[in-house]
Design a protein around this motif. Structure first.
Motif, mmCIF file in Angstrom:
data_model
loop_
_atom_site.group_PDB
_atom_site.id
_atom_site.type_symbol
_atom_site.label_atom_id
_atom_site.label_comp_id
_atom_site.label_asym_id
_atom_site.label_seq_id
_atom_site.Cartn_x
_atom_site.Cartn_y
_atom_site.Cartn_z
ATOM 1 N N ALA A 201 0.849 -1.188 0.000
ATOM 2 C CA ALA A 201 0.000 0.000 0.000
ATOM 3 C C ALA A 201 0.884 1.237 0.000
ATOM 4 O O ALA A 201 2.059 1.171 0.388
ATOM 5 N N PRO A 202 0.352 2.392 -0.406
ATOM 6 C CA PRO A 202 1.150 3.623 -0.366
ATOM 7 C C PRO A 202 1.651 3.958 1.030
ATOM 8 O O PRO A 202 2.751 4.496 1.182
ATOM 9 N N PHE A 203 0.843 3.631 2.045
ATOM 10 C CA PHE A 203 1.233 3.908 3.418
ATOM 11 C C PHE A 203 0.878 2.706 4.296
ATOM 12 O O PHE A 203 -0.254 2.225 4.265
ATOM 13 N N THR A 230 6.407 3.706 3.279
ATOM 14 C CA THR A 230 5.841 4.538 2.229
ATOM 15 C C THR A 230 6.166 3.906 0.881
ATOM 16 O O THR A 230 7.329 3.580 0.605
ATOM 17 N N ALA A 231 5.133 3.709 0.062
ATOM 18 C CA ALA A 231 5.284 3.174 -1.298
ATOM 19 C C ALA A 231 6.024 1.845 -1.320
ATOM 20 O O ALA A 231 6.792 1.568 -2.241
ATOM 21 N N THR A 232 5.803 1.037 -0.313
ATOM 22 C CA THR A 232 6.424 -0.278 -0.286
ATOM 23 C C THR A 232 5.618 -1.198 0.615
ATOM 24 O O THR A 232 4.844 -0.753 1.460
ATOM 25 N N GLU A 249 -3.139 -0.446 6.957
ATOM 26 C CA GLU A 249 -2.984 -0.340 5.506
ATOM 27 C C GLU A 249 -3.754 0.891 5.053
ATOM 28 O O GLU A 249 -4.960 0.993 5.281
ATOM 29 N N MET A 250 -3.057 1.838 4.387
ATOM 30 C CA MET A 250 -3.698 3.100 4.044
ATOM 31 C C MET A 250 -3.379 3.488 2.602
ATOM 32 O O MET A 250 -2.223 3.439 2.183
ATOM 33 N N HIS A 251 -4.414 3.874 1.884
ATOM 34 C CA HIS A 251 -4.272 4.205 0.470
ATOM 35 C C HIS A 251 -4.490 5.699 0.215
ATOM 36 O O HIS A 251 -4.851 6.101 -0.892
#
Length: 257
Positions: A201-203, A230-232, A249-251
């Motif tokens: 997820a992005p975050f 971040t981005a991983t 998990e945050m998008h």
């Protein structure tokens, strides 16, 4: 969004957290909270608060207000009594996820005095819990409350279990619903040698409330440590001893922050 972000794995150690120590409270804050303020440490993604609290018996947080916030509470040991101005009373214990939507405004208290509900004799056991706040994706909603017991077999099932989410992909999961369609909370209880794979997820925010685990390519994480991704994602978490982990998990991230 992901393409514009630089992949980072930011490990934050337990001893780096802000601390609030009172006669009845031992609280450690992963982000700026109360009088602890650092403009460089206000949130990660949509997560604004990750408080690791221990409250002594017969005490707790007196009635206080909240507004426009999704508050998720996860108890590790003991039990916590929730009461709020909408008439909800709940007893929160390990394996039971609780969500309070503050919305237009709500008053609530949280205390370690469960014997007042069940008529049992008083005890001296502390309650240990993690409280997490995420912003809603819509302000001014009607305040609400939800709690749901998560099957212990699922938590020990060898993978991450979704315990709170507003994401469409988790609509059929046995989870409480939060008012943000870009965020979900996962938990796992790991025996020695068990492993899980982090979502992509992005975050992401990983918190280890108890035990010791090893994060693939990054090393050992102990109780109280956290990691901001971040981005991983996609890394493997392996328990070095019985442990518990919480993963957001945050998008999306907080707009304007």
């Amino acid at each position: 969004m992901t393409a514009a972000l630089q992949p980072t794995v930011d490990i934050r150690r337990s001893q780096e957290r802000y601390k609030t120590e009172l006669s009845w409270l031992d609280s450690k804050h992963s982000f700026s909270f109360s009088h602890h303020y650092d403009p460089q440490n206000t949130h990660h993604g949509l997560l604004l608060v990750n408080n690791d609290d221990i409250v002594t018996a017969g005490t707790g947080f007196e009635t206080h207000p909240h507004q426009d916030m999704e508050i998720v509470t996860w108890v590790l040991q003991g039990s916590l009594v929730h009461q709020d101005s909408t008439g909800h009373t709940g007893l929160i214990y390990p394996g039971l996820a609780q969500r309070m939507s503050a919305g237009t405004g709500i008053l609530h208290s949280e205390k370690n005095d469960s014997w007042r509900l069940d008529g049992a004799s008083t005890h001296t056991d502390p309650v240990h819990f993690v409280q997490m706040w995420v912003v809603p994706d819509e302000e001014g909603i009607t305040p609400g409350y939800e709690q749901l017991e998560i099957d212990d077999a699922l938590l020990h099932g060898g993978g991450l279990v979704t315990v709170a989410s507003g994401m469409d992909r988790h609509a059929d999961a046995a989870a409480i619903r939060i008012k943000n369609k870009y965020a979900g909370l996962h938990a796992a209880r790991l025996n020695t040698g068990d492993s899980v794979i982090l979502p992509d997820a992005p975050f992401l925010h990983l918190f280890v409330p108890r035990g010791t685990v090893t994060l693939e390519a990054s090393g050992k994480l102990e109780a109280g440590d956290s990691v901001r991704f971040t981005a991983t994602g996609g890394q493997r978490i392996t328990a070095d001893e019985p442990a518990e982990i919480l993963v957001w998990e945050m998008h999306a991230t907080v707009k304007g922050w």
